[in-house]
Write a protein that holds these residues in place. Structure first.
Motif, PDB file in Angstrom:
ATOM      1  N   ARG A 294      51.968  31.624  -7.593  1.00 48.81           N
ATOM      2  CA  ARG A 294      52.620  30.792  -8.373  1.00 48.81           C
ATOM      3  C   ARG A 294      51.993  30.629  -9.825  1.00 48.81           C
ATOM      4  O   ARG A 294      52.763  30.618 -11.064  1.00 48.81           O
ATOM      5  CB  ARG A 294      52.256  29.447  -7.959  1.00 48.81           C
ATOM      6  CG  ARG A 294      53.161  28.941  -6.429  1.00 48.81           C
ATOM      7  CD  ARG A 294      52.670  27.702  -5.920  1.00 48.81           C
ATOM      8  NE  ARG A 294      53.062  26.544  -6.638  1.00 48.81           N
ATOM      9  CZ  ARG A 294      52.634  25.296  -6.143  1.00 48.81           C
ATOM     10  NH1 ARG A 294      52.113  25.036  -5.159  1.00 48.81           N
ATOM     11  NH2 ARG A 294      52.870  24.295  -6.972  1.00 48.81           N
ATOM     12  N   LEU A 295      50.646  31.062  -9.956  1.00 52.00           N
ATOM     13  CA  LEU A 295      50.025  31.112 -11.196  1.00 52.00           C
ATOM     14  C   LEU A 295      50.343  32.289 -11.872  1.00 52.00           C
ATOM     15  O   LEU A 295      50.712  32.412 -13.164  1.00 52.00           O
ATOM     16  CB  LEU A 295      48.662  30.986 -11.247  1.00 52.00           C
ATOM     17  CG  LEU A 295      48.123  29.725 -10.779  1.00 52.00           C
ATOM     18  CD1 LEU A 295      46.409  29.733 -10.346  1.00 52.00           C
ATOM     19  CD2 LEU A 295      48.193  28.378 -11.760  1.00 52.00           C
ATOM     20  N   GLN A 298      53.837  31.890 -13.507  1.00 52.72           N
ATOM     21  CA  GLN A 298      53.704  31.027 -14.500  1.00 52.72           C
ATOM     22  C   GLN A 298      53.323  31.540 -15.737  1.00 52.72           C
ATOM     23  O   GLN A 298      53.824  31.350 -16.923  1.00 52.72           O
ATOM     24  CB  GLN A 298      52.865  29.809 -14.292  1.00 52.72           C
ATOM     25  CG  GLN A 298      53.649  28.951 -13.185  1.00 52.72           C
ATOM     26  CD  GLN A 298      52.813  27.536 -13.022  1.00 52.72           C
ATOM     27  OE1 GLN A 298      52.648  26.874 -13.935  1.00 52.72           O
ATOM     28  NE2 GLN A 298      52.383  27.496 -11.842  1.00 52.72           N
ATOM     29  N   TYR A 299      52.270  32.712 -15.520  1.00 51.46           N
ATOM     30  CA  TYR A 299      51.755  33.458 -16.640  1.00 51.46           C
ATOM     31  C   TYR A 299      52.766  34.484 -17.229  1.00 51.46           C
ATOM     32  O   TYR A 299      52.404  34.664 -18.361  1.00 51.46           O
ATOM     33  CB  TYR A 299      50.245  33.985 -16.218  1.00 51.46           C
ATOM     34  CG  TYR A 299      49.055  32.962 -16.624  1.00 51.46           C
ATOM     35  CD1 TYR A 299      48.576  32.832 -17.691  1.00 51.46           C
ATOM     36  CD2 TYR A 299      48.537  32.460 -15.447  1.00 51.46           C
ATOM     37  CE1 TYR A 299      47.389  31.954 -18.004  1.00 51.46           C
ATOM     38  CE2 TYR A 299      47.313  31.621 -15.653  1.00 51.46           C
ATOM     39  CZ  TYR A 299      46.954  31.365 -16.687  1.00 51.46           C
ATOM     40  OH  TYR A 299      45.830  30.563 -16.972  1.00 51.46           O
ATOM     41  N   ASN A 301      55.480  33.898 -18.179  1.00 49.89           N
ATOM     42  CA  ASN A 301      56.486  33.144 -19.087  1.00 49.89           C
ATOM     43  C   ASN A 301      55.309  32.746 -20.400  1.00 49.89           C
ATOM     44  O   ASN A 301      54.311  32.199 -20.315  1.00 49.89           O
ATOM     45  CB  ASN A 301      56.822  31.509 -18.684  1.00 49.89           C
ATOM     46  CG  ASN A 301      57.802  30.998 -19.633  1.00 49.89           C
ATOM     47  OD1 ASN A 301      57.215  29.984 -20.356  1.00 49.89           O
ATOM     48  ND2 ASN A 301      59.016  30.963 -19.717  1.00 49.89           N
ATOM     49  N   ARG A 304      54.747  28.822 -20.864  1.00 50.42           N
ATOM     50  CA  ARG A 304      53.838  28.286 -19.956  1.00 50.42           C
ATOM     51  C   ARG A 304      52.521  29.020 -20.021  1.00 50.42           C
ATOM     52  O   ARG A 304      51.548  28.202 -19.682  1.00 50.42           O
ATOM     53  CB  ARG A 304      54.681  28.637 -18.786  1.00 50.42           C
ATOM     54  CG  ARG A 304      53.716  27.928 -17.578  1.00 50.42           C
ATOM     55  CD  ARG A 304      53.669  26.542 -17.498  1.00 50.42           C
ATOM     56  NE  ARG A 304      52.943  25.944 -16.456  1.00 50.42           N
ATOM     57  CZ  ARG A 304      52.407  24.628 -16.580  1.00 50.42           C
ATOM     58  NH1 ARG A 304      52.449  24.087 -17.687  1.00 50.42           N
ATOM     59  NH2 ARG A 304      51.958  24.288 -15.346  1.00 50.42           N
ATOM     60  N   GLU A 307      50.270  27.034 -22.425  1.00 48.81           N
ATOM     61  CA  GLU A 307      50.267  25.604 -21.764  1.00 48.81           C
ATOM     62  C   GLU A 307      48.984  25.732 -20.730  1.00 48.81           C
ATOM     63  O   GLU A 307      48.109  25.017 -20.968  1.00 48.81           O
ATOM     64  CB  GLU A 307      51.319  24.903 -21.123  1.00 48.81           C
ATOM     65  CG  GLU A 307      52.473  24.558 -22.299  1.00 48.81           C
ATOM     66  CD  GLU A 307      53.679  24.186 -21.352  1.00 48.81           C
ATOM     67  OE1 GLU A 307      53.711  24.260 -20.196  1.00 48.81           O
ATOM     68  OE2 GLU A 307      54.739  23.885 -22.065  1.00 48.81           O
ATOM     69  N   LEU A 308      48.895  26.920 -20.225  1.00 49.21           N
ATOM     70  CA  LEU A 308      48.096  26.953 -19.237  1.00 49.21           C
ATOM     71  C   LEU A 308      46.575  27.325 -19.893  1.00 49.21           C
ATOM     72  O   LEU A 308      45.421  27.647 -19.046  1.00 49.21           O
ATOM     73  CB  LEU A 308      48.320  28.007 -18.195  1.00 49.21           C
ATOM     74  CG  LEU A 308      49.426  27.630 -17.315  1.00 49.21           C
ATOM     75  CD1 LEU A 308      49.869  28.613 -16.202  1.00 49.21           C
ATOM     76  CD2 LEU A 308      48.894  26.321 -16.446  1.00 49.21           C
TER      77      LEU A 308
END
Length: 652
Positions: A294-295, A298-299, A301, A304, A307-308
């Protein structure tokens, strides 16, 4: 992707008589083959009898030819039949089932487009034939025969109105598709433009938020002239988000997941339930998504990923020095009610001889109800972080069951806890007492039960001078009702008659009862020593509710709660074995409140008010618990599906 089967057996077993929804193509084809075999048997018996007229025979022959073409088309997964054979007006002519479309994009549940067997136009204006030969050959053999693939039917969706319970993962559904189906779907997906796909994904998000059924969602897509279907959208998401759920076998009572050291076990080491059923299949499974995958997604994008960056720290300015620094967050405390923390820390729980997570106090078993109580208000040895971790490892490595059970009884530890592997947590002080549950939903209701004479089962033999009569409680309740109009709004919930509504009191109402109403209303009825003993508890609660608390005030909390514990043991337990039930573990936990505040800060930083309010906003309050004798203790959400479920336990 559901398939509507209108064979005779499915019509009999359905609620509305129109057929039954099947979840897989494989089961659907089996039903078709069975229906085809039954029709052929009927035709053979009629041909042998020779009692039918030539016109009838020709009609049956034409029907059989049409039926044969339909089944052949279905076996080759080609396009649906475009025309229907005319059936002559004869009662003995068998029912010919219309071929069901195989792809969800071809499905349309409009009565005008898909005639069922009770449609007069389909049967030339005649009712459904009730052929005796068909009954003999079909009903008994199909309904009572074990060869009907009952196990396949178990997985079918038996509701006629909602197909939302179909397979949640595209990979499972693809197993039932032929190569022609897959090629067709891939070619269809290439014909969809980006704008249409974005619109479909937004609609799919709305479907998930509002629990719209698959059939209703497909109708919505049809109404907006979209070429998409629920299947196509799921498949597209599966290609965009390329990770699959991991399935793990779990205990039917939610004790453990059969992973890590439990991976090769055939039964639960806690409750003893079997991992597999008689057919060798897992009794219970749970799906998990990899946090790592999942991480990674997300990375990918850009927005995103930015944001992380907080995971590496947040740039802040120190207001005192006006210099920048990196702010990082770490997990320091873990809070919850007693059952939740016992499960998280892999402890034996409050109904065990070593039920306190802070100290090594040993409980006493009640001779009648077999519950464990804690009659001593003295301080015991505090548990140690390293010793707890080491003992958990030793217990897990112990192979002798009797020795392992003895170690659990002596320590209250059932094994290692994943939480204690976090270096920022220190056992037991990182797991503080929650005063919302302790003060307001345990101690306060218990004291009311004492004062109203309802605490002990045989209260007539154990009555004391602290009990108030029914008329006295009625008077107190009336006074509380009278002050409703004069209560300032800042206090919150207006008071309710405690005599009438104490069973429905919320934590905030018990809080107000403790700090606002109890002392002035009980002053008239309680003896001075009882009033003074209760006043110590009230003062300590007020200090714990302060937004800021000093070290001197924490010491005062410790002294006040110790005085109240000594008073409670002296007046309510009275060192009487028959009154042992008064020594609940909640009264023992009062001795650890001050130390919890010393380590974790003011009580508001770790109480459960935010969690309880957030959970209640979503309509789900408690989980489902199972007692040692196999009885299920339910919650409100369980009651909606089970009228006889009991809501007699609150995990508080």
């Amino acid at each position: 992707m559901p398939f509507l089967c209108s064979c005779r057996i499915c019509k009999i077993n359905s609620k509305d008589g129109n057929g039954k929804w099947l979840s897989t193509r494989k089961t659907f084809k089996k039903h078709q083959k069975r229906e085809k075999a039954n029709i052929e048997k009927i035709n053979e018996s009629e041909a042998e009898s020779g009692s039918e007229t030539k016109s009838d025979s020709e009609s049956i022959s034409s029907c059989n030819a049409a039926e044969k073409r339909k089944f052949e088309d279905d076996e080759s997964d080609k396009s649906d039949t475009s025309s229907e054979s005319n059936i002559s007006n004869n009662d003995h002519v068998p029912v010919i089932l219309k071929d069901i479309p195989k792809r969800s994009e071809d499905y349309d549940d409009d009565d005008s487009d898909e005639p069922f067997l009770d449609n007069e136009d389909y049967n030339n204006g005649n009712p459904i034939p009730n052929n005796e030969d068909y009954d003999k050959n079909s009903d008994r053999q199909s309904l009572d025969n074990k060869d009907c693939d009952e196990e396949d039917d178990k997985g079918d969706i038996e509701t006629e109105s909602d197909c939302s319970q179909t397979s949640a993962y595209i990979s499972e559904e693809n197993d039932e598709l032929t190569d022609d189906d897959k090629e067709f779907e891939e070619s269809e997906m290439t014909n969809i433009n980006d704008d249409e796909l974005i619109q479909g994904l937004r609609l799919l998000h709305t479907k998930v938020l509002h629990s719209i059924s698959d059939i209703a969602f497909n109708k919505i897509l049809d109404n907006v002239n979209s070429n998409l279907t629920i299947y196509k959208l799921k498949k597209k998401i599966n290609s965009i988000v390329p990770f699959e759920p991991h399935r793990y076998d779990t205990c039917k009572n939610s004790c453990i997941a059969f992973t890590s050291s439990y991976e090769n076990l055939a039964s639960c080491p806690i409750c003893g339930e079997n991992r597999f059923d008689d057919n060798g299949k897992p009794v219970n499974t749970t799906f998990f998504f990899s946090v790592k995958e999942r991480l990674i997604i997300q990375y990918k994008n850009k927005e995103r990923a930015e944001e992380l960056q907080y995971r590496k720290g947040v740039q802040c300015i120190d207001g005192r020095t006006n210099e920048p620094f990196i702010l990082r967050a770490h997990l320091l405390t873990w809070t919850g009610d007693v059952p939740a923390l016992s499960k998280s820390l892999n402890l034996s729980g409050h109904n065990s001889y070593k039920g306190c997570r802070f100290c090594m106090i040993k409980g006493t078993c009640h001779p009648s109800n077999k519950h464990i109580y804690y009659p001593s208000s003295a301080f015991c040895n505090i548990r140690n972080h390293d010793d707890t971790i080491n003992m958990g490892k030793l217990i897990e490595e112990e192979t002798n069951k009797d020795r392992k059970d003895e170690m659990i009884r002596e320590t209250g530890i059932k094994g290692s806890s994943e939480l204690l592997k976090l270096q920022t947590l220190l056992f037991p002080w990182s797991f503080p007492t929650d005063i919302m549950h302790l003060f307001f939903e345990n101690v306060a209701p218990s004291m009311y039960a004492h004062w109203s004479g309802k605490f002990f089962y045989n209260n007539l033999l154990l009555s004391s001078d602290y009990e108030l009569s029914k008329s006295q409680w009625e008077s107190i309740g009336i006074q509380m009702e009278k002050v409703k109009k004069d209560m300032p709004i800042e206090i919150g919930r207006p008071p309710r008659d405690i005599f009438k509504y104490h069973n429905g009191y919320k934590a905030v109402e018990w809080r107000n009862w403790i700090i606002l109403f109890s002392l002035p209303l009980l002053k008239v009825y309680l003896d001075k020593r009882h009033l003074q003993g209760w006043a110590n508890f009230v003062k300590s609660v007020k200090l714990c509710l302060e937004p800021e608390i000093s070290e001197e005030q924490i010491d005062d909390v410790q002294i006040l709660l110790k005085k109240f514990s000594d008073y409670y043991e002296r007046e309510y337990y009275q060192n009487n074995g028959q009154r042992l039930a008064a020594c609940k573990i909640s009264f023992h936990y009062l001795l650890h409140v001050a130390d919890s505040i010393k380590y974790c800060g003011p009580s508001w930083t770790h109480w459960q008010f935010p969690m309880e309010r957030e959970v209640n906003n979503y309509g789900v309050r408690y989980g489902r618990l199972r007692t040692s004798d196999g009885q299920y203790i339910s919650s409100c959400c369980i009651k909606r599906n089970n009228k006889i479920a009991r809501n007699n336990y609150c995990a508080q």
